[in-house]
Design a protein around this motif. Structure first.
Motif, mmCIF file in Angstrom:
data_model
loop_
_atom_site.group_PDB
_atom_site.id
_atom_site.type_symbol
_atom_site.label_atom_id
_atom_site.label_comp_id
_atom_site.label_asym_id
_atom_site.label_seq_id
_atom_site.Cartn_x
_atom_site.Cartn_y
_atom_site.Cartn_z
ATOM 1 N N GLU A 189 -18.308 -31.787 -44.836
ATOM 2 C CA GLU A 189 -17.003 -32.390 -44.535
ATOM 3 C C GLU A 189 -16.221 -32.703 -45.800
ATOM 4 O O GLU A 189 -15.076 -33.100 -45.753
ATOM 5 N N ALA A 190 -16.874 -32.545 -46.969
ATOM 6 C CA ALA A 190 -16.205 -32.938 -48.205
ATOM 7 C C ALA A 190 -15.889 -31.748 -49.113
ATOM 8 O O ALA A 190 -15.692 -31.899 -50.291
ATOM 9 N N THR A 191 -15.911 -30.545 -48.561
ATOM 10 C CA THR A 191 -15.509 -29.408 -49.383
ATOM 11 C C THR A 191 -14.003 -29.446 -49.569
ATOM 12 O O THR A 191 -13.277 -29.885 -48.692
ATOM 13 N N ASP A 214 -8.567 -38.141 -43.162
ATOM 14 C CA ASP A 214 -9.661 -37.181 -43.389
ATOM 15 C C ASP A 214 -9.592 -36.603 -44.806
ATOM 16 O O ASP A 214 -10.623 -36.403 -45.465
ATOM 17 N N THR A 255 -12.310 -36.884 -47.905
ATOM 18 C CA THR A 255 -12.780 -35.779 -48.744
ATOM 19 C C THR A 255 -12.683 -36.151 -50.223
ATOM 20 O O THR A 255 -13.595 -35.904 -51.008
ATOM 21 N N GLN A 273 -15.398 -38.893 -50.954
ATOM 22 C CA GLN A 273 -16.739 -38.289 -51.028
ATOM 23 C C GLN A 273 -16.893 -37.536 -52.338
ATOM 24 O O GLN A 273 -17.897 -37.655 -53.044
#
Length: 226
Positions: free
Chosen positions: A5-7, A42, A46, A49
């Motif tokens: 989810e953090a790309t 969101d 990202t 993170q």
């Protein structure tokens, strides 16, 4: 390695939910704006993170990519704000009027958090990566703990924003106090390490203190959702 989810990708840059045709129905437009605000959050997640990964791995390329994501956060903020101004406030009932204000303040907070993360990333690049310095093990443990709490609180803030759950809002307010207590405790333990002449603590001291302070600031912005 970042969790999936953090790309960092360029696909999240444009608004997804701001449907112009929904403006004719203000209640529908309000929910479109709320969905877009969660999209913006969101992107902030990202960044948050990824900031931790940069801190651990000294990844300059990732840091630069994440800093570019702040432009996305700013762009989404501008788009949401503009969309909200096109909703006819006269047609909103009291609850919808409150929701309009909630969305506006939530997106402002997310935009400010993005700015703080960008500033922190620059600091990490300048004061840690370029100078090839490392935090002490104890110092890194403290940052890991604060960061994990921040991620939890961001998700909790998104949930409160989405559902308006009073119990979750109270939990978020409690987290504000707990985070402040931790910040005081960790600043004190960092100073204790300095007085013990821990070399790594001395080398990274200003970054460490600044980082803890900036994480607290992010947490305060998240908790204001409550």
């Amino acid at each position: 390695i970042l969790p999936p989810e953090a790309t960092v990708s360029g696909t999240d840059t444009r608004p997804r939910h701001l449907d112009p045709s929904a403006l004719a129905t203000p209640s529908l437009a309000i929910s479109c704006a709320a969905r877009e605000a969660l999209h913006q959050a969101d992107v902030v997640e990202t960044m948050l993170q990824g900031m931790h990964t940069v801190l651990r791995n000294d990844d300059v390329k990732l840091s630069q990519d994440l800093r570019h994501l702040d432009d996305t956060v700013d762009h989404l903020y501008s788009a949401i704000k503009y969309y909200l101004t096109k909703i006819s406030r006269a047609e909103l009932d009291e609850a919808e009027g409150r929701r309009w204000a909630d969305i506006m303040s939530f997106t402002i907070n997310m935009e400010q958090i993005g700015d703080i993360i960008e500033r922190v990333l620059l600091d990490i690049e300048d004061k840690k990566i370029k100078k090839n310095r490392q935090f002490s093990v104890a110092g890194m443990d403290e940052i890991n703990e604060l960061h994990a709490r921040l991620i939890d609180n961001l998700r909790l803030a998104m949930s409160v924003f989405l559902n308006g759950n009073v119990r979750d809002a109270q939990k978020l307010l409690e987290e504000k106090m707990r985070f402040r207590d931790l910040e005081h405790a960790y600043s004190a333990s960092h100073l204790a390490r300095l007085s013990d002449n821990t070399v790594q603590s001395i080398e990274t001291s200003s970054l460490h203190i600044d980082l803890i302070s900036e994480l607290k600031r992010i947490n305060s912005l998240l908790c204001s959702v409550a």
